[in-house]
Write a protein that holds these residues in place. Structure first.
Motif, PDB file in Angstrom:
ATOM      1  N   TYR B 201       0.827  -1.223   0.177  1.00 21.96           N
ATOM      2  CA  TYR B 201      -0.013   0.001   0.080  1.00 21.96           C
ATOM      3  C   TYR B 201       0.961   1.220   0.089  1.00 21.96           C
ATOM      4  N   ILE B 205       0.579   0.940  -4.462  1.00 27.16           N
ATOM      5  CA  ILE B 205      -0.222  -0.290  -4.979  1.00 27.16           C
ATOM      6  C   ILE B 205      -1.635   0.080  -4.403  1.00 27.16           C
ATOM      7  N   ARG B 206      -2.631  -0.031  -5.507  1.00 32.02           N
ATOM      8  CA  ARG B 206      -3.870   0.048  -4.667  1.00 32.02           C
ATOM      9  C   ARG B 206      -4.263  -1.384  -4.291  1.00 32.02           C
ATOM     10  N   THR B 207      -3.994  -1.504  -3.148  1.00 27.47           N
ATOM     11  CA  THR B 207      -4.204  -2.863  -2.491  1.00 27.47           C
ATOM     12  C   THR B 207      -5.716  -3.309  -2.462  1.00 27.47           C
TER      13      THR B 207
ATOM     14  N   LYS C 343      -4.585   4.801   8.175  1.00 24.16           N
ATOM     15  CA  LYS C 343      -4.927   3.845   7.189  1.00 24.16           C
ATOM     16  C   LYS C 343      -3.756   2.624   7.376  1.00 24.16           C
TER      17      LYS C 343
ATOM     18  N   ARG D 310      -6.568   9.550   7.608  1.00 22.29           N
ATOM     19  CA  ARG D 310      -8.069   9.936   6.954  1.00 22.29           C
ATOM     20  C   ARG D 310      -8.435  11.238   8.009  1.00 22.29           C
TER      21      ARG D 310
HETATM   22  N1  LIG Z   1      -5.412  -0.378   1.067  1.00 17.73           N
HETATM   23  C1  LIG Z   1      -5.460   0.578   0.259  1.00 17.73           C
HETATM   24  N2  LIG Z   1      -5.239   0.131  -1.130  1.00 17.73           N
HETATM   25  C2  LIG Z   1      -5.343   0.947  -2.057  1.00 17.73           C
HETATM   26  N3  LIG Z   1      -5.860   2.179  -1.976  1.00 17.73           N
HETATM   27  C3  LIG Z   1      -6.445   2.500  -0.906  1.00 17.73           C
HETATM   28  C4  LIG Z   1      -6.455   1.667   0.332  1.00 17.73           C
HETATM   29  N4  LIG Z   1      -6.812   2.353   1.279  1.00 17.73           N
HETATM   30  C5  LIG Z   1      -7.165   3.587   0.729  1.00 17.73           C
HETATM   31  N5  LIG Z   1      -6.949   3.578  -0.577  1.00 17.73           N
HETATM   32  C6  LIG Z   1      -7.338   4.672  -1.613  1.00 17.73           C
HETATM   33  O1  LIG Z   1      -7.606   5.906  -0.553  1.00 17.73           O
HETATM   34  C7  LIG Z   1      -8.797   6.523  -0.831  1.00 17.73           C
HETATM   35  C8  LIG Z   1      -9.324   7.080   0.383  1.00 17.73           C
HETATM   36  O2  LIG Z   1      -9.100   6.032   1.113  1.00 17.73           O
HETATM   37  P1  LIG Z   1     -10.248   5.662   2.219  1.00 17.73           P
HETATM   38  O3  LIG Z   1     -11.474   5.297   1.719  1.00 17.73           O
HETATM   39  O4  LIG Z   1      -9.671   4.590   3.069  1.00 17.73           O
HETATM   40  O5  LIG Z   1     -10.236   6.987   2.937  1.00 17.73           O
HETATM   41  P2  LIG Z   1     -11.923   7.725   3.624  1.00 17.73           P
HETATM   42  O6  LIG Z   1     -11.496   8.883   3.963  1.00 17.73           O
HETATM   43  O7  LIG Z   1     -12.624   6.845   4.397  1.00 17.73           O
HETATM   44  O8  LIG Z   1     -12.547   7.640   2.128  1.00 17.73           O
HETATM   45  P3  LIG Z   1     -12.918   8.908   1.065  1.00 17.73           P
HETATM   46  O9  LIG Z   1     -11.813   9.714   0.926  1.00 17.73           O
HETATM   47  O10 LIG Z   1     -13.789   8.038   0.031  1.00 17.73           O
HETATM   48  O11 LIG Z   1     -14.287   9.660   1.816  1.00 17.73           O
HETATM   49  C9  LIG Z   1      -9.642   5.694  -1.738  1.00 17.73           C
HETATM   50  O12 LIG Z   1     -10.243   6.182  -2.865  1.00 17.73           O
HETATM   51  C10 LIG Z   1      -8.557   4.419  -1.874  1.00 17.73           C
HETATM   52  O13 LIG Z   1      -8.436   4.263  -3.435  1.00 17.73           O
END
Ligand SMILES: Nc1ncnc2c1ncn2[C@@H]1O[C@H](COP(=O)(O)OP(=O)(O)OP(=O)(O)O)[C@@H](O)[C@H]1O
Ligand SMILES: Nc1ncnc2c1ncn2[C@@H]1O[C@H](COP(=O)(O)OP(=O)(O)OP(=O)(O)O)[C@@H](O)[C@H]1O
Ligand SMILES: [Mg+2]
Ligand SMILES: [Mg+2]
Lengths: 356, 316, 348, 507
Positions: B201, B205-207, C343, D310
């Motif tokens: 990650y 990489i978009r895991t 994350k 986040r």
């Molecule tokens: N494990 C992961 N692998 C690949 N990409 C991830 C991963 N975790 C997060 N992302 C990327 O990060 C972006 C935002 O992450 P995530 O959804 O976890 O955050 P959020 O704040 O809860 O969501 P949002 O920003 O959509 O409100 C996602 O669009 C995704 O592409």
């Protein structure tokens, strides 16, 4: 207080036929109807069981019995003995009057039998019955079924003038008493026959796919068989024979619609078939027996339901098989002597497009 | 510890060797009982490969998921659901419907595992139960058509140049999987994610999508296997996929893929699938009772894994 | 920095706490709706149905705490069930011997799992997939077809309330002695499960070996470097798992007074044991959780299916509803995921 | 050497044919603090892992107090009084601090672990390392790396060692904790304990140790008393060549108006309660350091800019575009590419079990693909470039990366990111556990990258690095930037003062 052992004959002997001459008779104290009936199924997830459940629901709506049943509850517990025993006990606790069940195991019901007797609940195992004579049970005679299959096959072979050769026996689920009884019946007859028969047996688990594969393997290894006696998964037997280009030979099997369709289609080419099956309609007879027992009638302890036999000679489209209906469902469902008249299509073809 | 090329190939060589052993043992048996050696005939072998293709295709999908360090327990009813809905729809649309079911289930699994981060072991188990429930409810509502379409029959049963079409399908799936795993960023990302998701990650990489993609592949493979199996049996039926789950896992593992992810080659899975199919077939020919069959099955898996070489002990 | 003990316990055991809450709510409302809710009969029935899966959930907990899975628990339960159906009958001494032999055989099978995992260095999940098949094969050899005869009195005494137990064996004034009154309505299986928990699990958890099991699941390398007895702990965990599975098999034999080498049932119990462990708040990644949680998880799993008996639900929709409820229940774990602000915390 | 407590005679150790130690004779005495020096991969960790029962030597013998011994497990070594704090910590994250401190031999009652006594013991030991702020009931997982290192020290103390080994166990410690460790080691020395100390920070070695041993390529080169050689000579011994200036020369500070628009602009960045309104700018060509005590939000700041956190509040402008990347994937593909070298290379930077090649390529599949497919020629080329650019010492690119020494592993992480040619490079303590020679290479690399127009944001726990490398240093204190130093203002005193949030000028 459980049932009293009384002397026969029982009520309605055409329908509730005692298993044998020495079958005991039971009588419960009569109860005021209508009754609360529960069905405790084990595994769900094959057509037979689904059809059984639908038959039960349909039969409970049948005018002949509708007024006698105030509540019908059906649960499926999976192949989990404690869960099934628990469900039965729960229904006893809830005050149900009768509990109809397909046992997940032929043993282990001592406790619930005891509880049922204490609470004046009628417990009726059917299909997979118990190794006990303490409860009233409903079943078809598996040993006889095996014998009839074998006898039919022998007869057809004799008619062709064949008196020796290889017979393929397809067995069901290992360890199951139904599989054991059917197999004993089959082998008895072949042994008793004077001919020189080599029996090859494979395990098909009553499952079409598994059966098809093991039959195909057996053909690839042994070349040709003179007859196939299969306990179940009969569609698979047919497919395997067809795929291998195996000449049509006498085949004995269950009562799937697809199998009967095939017999009807190919009997002229040599697929001399017999179809006897365990009917999902047994549930209706078990329910009827339970209600009859609750009314205080004298009942045989072990009720033998006649085997629904059909051979290539008496198959008739729309009557004992349906060429426009799916392969998977089980054809025999009506038992006229019992007033159980729920035909296969009636429950399996609730969708308009399937009913002509 | 050094993982050299030969170490990666070891399971493949050993499994191949074992296949030969199985065939020989079976042949000794048939020679001694019937005086024939049908197991070595092309007819028997092709037939095994034909029926083996269903398992092989399931195993290919399963491998993608295992490489991620996950598992897909929903394969049995994904396969069944794909086949049953396909035959119920029938006609031209049958095949696309099956594939759509596979993709949809894969996406659901992927969503639960990658986005909700529920352990795959439990989420896919739940999905499997739900699918079974759906199929029971479907059959309970009315009698859906279950006859295989001509295309399904062709794919599963016909032969081209004497070779079953199912084998071509299996080969196509295999080539597809090999190209994905070795030649695409997605494939390499599967290995990376399976090896250590956090590092993958942080490498950009978009895991989550990689995980999702692997589950979709698995669902897709299961649905292809469902189509073939329905064609082979000429119909779809409840529970038709039940016999595929554990053998698929075993095939992947016997092929040398690490159950915790990150390592493994597709060729191994292919050979593992063939091994399992032949083992089952020979045991069936020998009329081995179920008890013996189970014991042999278990012993073979343990013995082979011991021969492959034990895992590195964790010291840091 | 320092928090109150309770708050700290809650935050370190969120999974267990929420499982407890969920179970309490489900069980309470089931009893509310049941025509004979809150009675000894219902409690006895519920307890009987839950005992075997509760033991299996405990059996599964140990390998899961190690960071592995034991796919043989259901098979070991089946094997010991079959063994018990042969041995647990006769004179009291013979019965006792049979019980001990059954439990020992389960522990021995667990020991074998442990030895394969430790010295064969095969991943637990795959090693036990294989040994599970072996266990089933052995079970089929012991009992090719269902049956057997387990002592009837024992069966009745252990599957009822304390009063019935005392009544059966004529102890404590046939159940009417003053000192047994307060316990008279408690189901015996509940007492058995609690006894096993208190006598086996609690001491284990408080031993260095038990702590090592947690440490291995959390960070095996660190555990090794800290000089913990890794091999011993792994072997102990699997052996204990086998023992708990044997408790399940033994109880099953007593409950059904028979043995049955049912492959499907073995598989279902294995999968359900994993589900119970997860519902009980134990992490499949290892290192976090407890057998007590798994007991509650098993309870949740069972109580869900109780509802089908009191609610009027189309029988052909029941499997679907059951699946959806399971999916929803395990998805509660996702709430944590959605709350995570860093994350990187997701990747553990 | 009769008074040696531990002695090696002709010890050799090979890993799959690779030499880690060869024919080593070595001894250390009670009541000393003995430094072991050497570049990455010299065999230091292997040496002490043999001593502490993790590895068994292939040949040679080890004597403890004059008697030959061999330890099959760390447990056995512990029992003999040899206690080791490993480079990779040996704390169990899901157990409490108290559990960890008494992990292998807890106080017992009735044969069972006595939790209350365990907490008391933990409190005593934590007090000894002046970490009273650590709650013994907290999970180790909840602690920062530097706290964990202190807990690890407490744990080691609790085993009453005769020989205490610290293998880069202080690499994440801040000035205050290092001082605590100094005092502790002095105390232990007086009570006759032999301490073996491995560190790549020369000033720590200078301050602490009385004997020094240098290793190179798996061989023991020389042992001498402190002061017998100059630092320069020691470094020469370690890496076999002369190192002149450790840090590359800095360019002249540029007047703010000449710098133009910043590449990275951060306004009022907040996250949870760890970041509280960070204000920061970084221009092209600049190396900006992040200083301060450990755990003041430096790592979180870098993670936030990389899209890992986040609910981050505040304004970030990267290359003229507003907004934080939503994920690392977005960060590396944006118009202004951002790269992050994370804190823990073993779990966050590398897929340890995978080949070096795959690790190098993990961020740049797009670059080596034609259409959807990876081009083998391009990928081979990229791997070669990466290895040669950072001079990664590896047998073959197909070896798993875990077979590399720590320094070379770190280089793989950096090389991976250089492949995407990032514009902004975020570095989290990139030289932790790296030898002087490699450090120097990394400093030079950083300066080169800056000169190529990259913007570098650099967190380090080592003041010397911040002083030597950075054009500007921002010091964080509880999630805020409390001071910004530039040019000659970057001195140890000013940084330390700012870290403790004391205003030096005012005082
Ligand atoms: N494990 C992961 N692998 C690949 N990409 C991830 C991963 N975790 C997060 N992302 C990327 O990060 C972006 C935002 O992450 P995530 O959804 O976890 O955050 P959020 O704040 O809860 O969501 P949002 O920003 O959509 O409100 C996602 O669009 C995704 O592409
Ligand atoms: N487990 C292992 N497997 C294979 N090779 C190893 C292993 N551990 C160490 N090595 C190799 O042994 C040599 C010595 O490694 P060691 O870890 O002792 O170096 P070090 O001096 O501690 O380096 P650093 O300063 O980076 O910690 C290196 O070449 C390394 O690659
Ligand atoms: Mg080292
Ligand atoms: Mg977001």
């Amino acid at each position: 207080a459980g049932p009293e052992t009384v002397s026969g004959p029982g009520v309605n002997p055409e329908c509730f036929a005692p298993w044998s001459a020495d079958t005991k008779f039971f009588q419960w104290e009569a109860k005021e109807g209508p009754y609360r009936v529960a069905i405790v199924n084990g595994f769900v997830g094959n057509t037979w069981r689904i059809q059984m459940i639908k038959t039960a629901k349909a039969y409970a709506e049948d005018p002949a019995i509708k007024d006698k049943i105030s509540e019908l509850k059906v649960v499926s517990t999976g192949t989990d003995a404690p869960a099934q025993l628990g469900a039965i006990e729960d229904f006893i606790n809830q005050g149900f009057d009768a509990i109809v069940t397909i046992a997940v195991s032929p043993d282990g019901f001592d406790r619930v039998i005891r509880l049922a007797d204490r609470n004046n609940v009628v417990l009726v195992p059917f299909d997979n019955v118990l190794d006990t004579d303490k409860v009233m049970q409903v079943n078809e005679d598996q040993l006889t079924m095996g014998r009839m299959w074998a006898e039919f096959a022998l007869e057809e072979l004799k008619a062709k003038g064949v008196t020796s050769g290889k017979i393929l026996e397809v067995r069901g689920l290992p360890g199951n008493s139904v599989d054991r009884d059917r197999s004993i019946g089959i082998n008895e007859v072949f042994e008793a026959d004077g001919g020189d028969w080599e029996m090859v047996s494979v395990v098909g688990n009553w499952d079409d796919g598994t059966t098809q594969k093991v039959v195909a393997d057996a053909i690839a290894v042994h070349g040709q068989f003179d007859a196939v006696v299969g306990q179940g998964g009969s569609n698979g037997v047919i497919q395997a024979l067809k795929d291998a280009g195996h000449p049509w030979v006498p085949v004995a099997g269950e009562s799937e619609n697809g199998y009967r369709k095939a017999i009807a289609q190919y009997s002229d080419e040599g697929l001399k078939g017999i179809s006897i099956g365990q009917s999902p309609g047994l549930v209706a007879i078990a329910m009827k027996a339970a209600v009859s027992a609750l009314e205080g009638n004298v009942m045989p302890q072990l009720i033998s339901v006649p085997l629904p036999v059909a051979t290539y000679k008496d198959l008739e489209d729309g009557k004992n098989f349906w060429s426009d209906l799916p392969d998977n469902f089980f054809t025999v469902n009506e038992f006229p002597p019992c007033g159980v008249n729920i035909s296969g299509p009636a429950i399996m073809a609730q969708d308009e497009s399937d009913v002509n | 510890m050094r993982i050299s090329v030969s170490n990666e190939n070891k399971p493949i060589l050993i499994a191949s060797f074992f296949i030969v052993v199985i065939l020989l043992a079976g042949t000794v048996y048939t020679l001694s009982t019937a005086g024939t050696a049908p197991l070595l005939s092309p007819k028997y072998l092709l037939q095994q490969l034909q029926t083996g293709s269903f398992l092989g295709i399931c195993a290919a999908g399963m491998m993608m998921v295992i490489l991620l360090g996950h598992i897909d327990l929903s394969i049995p009813w994904t396969l069944t659901a794909a086949a049953m809905t396909a035959t119920a729809v029938g006609g031209e649309m049958a095949l696309p419907t099956a594939l759509a079911v596979g993709i949809a289930v894969g996406m659901l699994n992927g969503f639960g595992v990658a986005f909700l981060r529920i352990p795959s072991m439990i989420f896919t188990l739940g999905v499997d139960t739900v699918l079974r429930g759906l199929m029971v409810a479907q059959t309970g509502g009315f009698a859906p058509q279950d006859t295989a379409t001509p295309l399904m029959l062709f794919l599963a049963k016909d032969r081209i140049l004497g070779i079953p079409v199912a084998l071509f399908v299996w080969a196509a799936v295999s080539v597809f999987v090999i190209v994905i795993l070795t030649r695409t960023g997605f494939g390499r990302s599967i290995y990376a994610t399976g090896s250590r998701e956090g590092a993958a990650y942080l490498s950009g990489i978009r895991t989550r999508f990689v995980t999702m993609g692997a589950f979709v592949m698995s669902g897709l493979c299961a649905s292809v296997a469902g189509v073939l199996l329905a064609g082979y049996s000429a119909k779809a039926y409840q529970g038709m996929g039940n016999a595929f789950l554990l053998p698929a896992i075993a095939a992947v593992v016997l092929g040398g893929t690490h159950i915790l992810g990150g390592r493994g080659r597709y060729i191994g899975t292919l050979i593992g699938a063939i091994l399992i199919v032949l083992l089952n077939s020979v045991l069936s020919i020998m009329q081995m009772p179920e008890a013996g069959r189970q014991i042999i099955y278990g012993t073979v898996i343990i013995a082979m894994l011991l021969v492959y070489g034990r895992n590195q002990r964790i010291t840091s | 920095m320092r928090q109150g003990r309770l708050t700290r316990w809650f935050f370190q055991n969120v999974g267990l706490a929420s499982a407890l809450l969920l179970f309490a709510v489900l069980f309470f409302s089931y009893n509310m709706m049941h025509p004979r809710g809150f009675s000894a009969a219902v409690a006895v029935q519920n307890a009987n149905e839950t005992a075997a899966i509760a033991f299996l959930a405990m059996a599964q907990t140990l390998p899961v705490l190690l960071g592995g899975l034991d796919l043989s628990v259901g098979a070991v339960m089946t094997l010991t069930n079959c063994i018990a159906s042969e041995l647990v009958n006769g004179s009291p001494a013979q019965i006792l011997l049979g019980v001990v032999a059954t439990l020992l055989s389960g522990a021995a099978f667990g020991l074998m799992n442990g030895l394969i995992v430790v010295y064969g260095r095969i991943q637990p999940i795959i090693a036990t997939l294989a040994t599970g098949a072996i266990a089933i094969g052995l079970a089929l050899l012991v009992r090719p077809k269902p049956g057997g005869a387990v002592d009837g009195d024992l069966g009745w005494a252990l599957t009822n309330s304390v009063w019935d137990f005392a009544d059966t064996y004529g102890i404590a004034g046939g159940g009417d002695a003053w000192w047994i009154r307060p316990f008279a309505d408690i189901p015996v299986p509940v007492i058995i499960v609690l006894l096993v928990t208190i006598l086996v699990w609690v001491p284990f958890r408080r031993s260095v070996t038990g702590r090592t099991v947690y440490a291995i699941g959390s960070a095996e390398g660190a555990a090794f470097m800290s000089g913990l007895p890794i091999d011993r702990a792994k072997i102990a965990a699997f052996t204990l798992g086998g023992f708990f599975a044997a408790c399940g098999g033994l109880y099953l034999a007593i409950q059904t007074s028979s043995g049955n080498a049912d492959i499907q049932q073995a598989g279902a119990y294995t999968l359900n044991s994993i589900a119970a462990v997860v519902l009980g708040g134990t992490s499949l990644l290892g290192g976090v959780g407890s057998a007590v949680g798994s007991l509650i998880g098993a309870g949740i799993l069972r109580v869900i299916s109780f509802y089908f008996r009191i609610l009027d639900i189309d029988p052909l929709l029941q499997p679907l509803i059951e699946g959806v409820v399971l999916l929803v229940a395990v998805s509660f774990g996702a709430i944590r995921t959605l709350r995570v602000k860093n994350k990187l915390d997701l990747f553990r | 050497m009769t008074d040696a407590i531990v002695e090696y005679r002709g010890i050799s150790k090979y890993f799959a044919g690779i030499r880690a130690l060869e024919n080593v004779d070595f001894a250390c005495k009670s009541g000393t603090v003995h430094a072991i020096l050497g570049e990455n991969g010299a065999g230091k960790s292997t040496l002490i892992k043999i001593m502490s029962g993790v590895f068994q030597p292939d040949s040679g013998e080890m004597l403890l107090g004059g008697k030959p011994v061999s330890f099959a497990t760390p447990q056995a070594a512990n029992e003999a009084g040899i206690v080791c704090m490993f480079q990779e910590l040996s704390l169990v994250p899901d157990l409490s601090v108290a559990d960890n401190i008494s992990i292998s031999s807890p106080p017992r009652r009735f044969g069972l672990i006595d939790r209350r006594a365990q907490v008391r013991r933990a409190e005593e030991l934590l007090a000894r390392v002046r970490c009273e702020d650590v709650d013994p009931n907290a999970m180790v997982r909840e602690l920062s790396l530097s706290r964990r290192q202190m807990v690890e020290i407490a744990k080691a103390l609790g085993k009453a060692p005769k020989v205490l080994i610290l293998d880069e166990a202080t690499s994440a410690l801040t000035a205050r904790d290092v001082r605590t460790v100094y005092d502790l080691l002095a105390e232990l020395k007086d009570s006759g304990v032999a301490s073996l100390f491995i560190s790549h920070r020369m000033h720590e070695v200078e301050a602490l140790c009385d004997t020094l041993s240098v290793f190179r390529n798996g061989q023991h080169i020389e042992t001498f008393a402190k002061g017998a050689k100059s630092e320069r000579e020691i470094v020469q011994l370690m890496i076999g060549r002369d190192v002149e200036a450790q840090f590359p020369p800095k360019p002249k500070p540029v007047a703010p108006e000449e710098l133009g628009d910043p590449l990275l602009k951060v306004r009022g960045l907040s996250w949870q309660n760890r970041l509280n309104g960070i204000e920061l700018t970084v221009h092209r060509g600049e190396i900006v350091g992040l200083g301060g005590l450990d755990g003041q939000g430096q790592k979180e700041l870098l993670l936030a800019l990389f899209g890992v956190l986040r609910d981050v509040e505040g304004e970030v402008v990267i290359g003229g575009r507003k907004g934080i990347p939503s994920s690392p994937a977005a960060a590396k593909t944006a118009a202004t590419k951002v790269a992050l070298v994370p804190e823990d290379r073993k779990t966050e930077g590398l897929m340890l079990g995978m080949p070096i090649a795959d690790n190098l390529l993990a961020s740049s599949f797009q670059r080596i693909s034609r259409g959807p497919f990876i081009d083998p020629a391009l990928s081979r080329q990229a791997i070669e470039d990466g290895i040669s650019r950072l001079q990664i010492k590896a047998g073959s690119a197909s070896d798993p990366v875990m077979t590399l020494s720590g320094g070379n592993q770190q280089k793989v992480v950096i090389a991976k990111w250089l492949m995407i040619d990032p514009d902004i490079i975020l570095l989290t303590d990139p030289t932790r556990g790296i030898d002087v020679g490699t450090k120097q290479e990394i400093y030079r690399l950083m300066r080169d990258l800056a000169n190529q127009g990259k913007a570098i944001l650099f967190y380090s726990s080592d003041y010397a690095e911040l002083i030597g490398c950075c054009d500007r240093v921002s010091v964080l204190y509880s999630g805020r930037i409390v001071a910004e130093k530039q040019g000659d203002d970057i001195t140890e005193e000013s940084l330390v003062a700012a870290s403790l949030n004391i205003d030096v000028e005012a005082a």
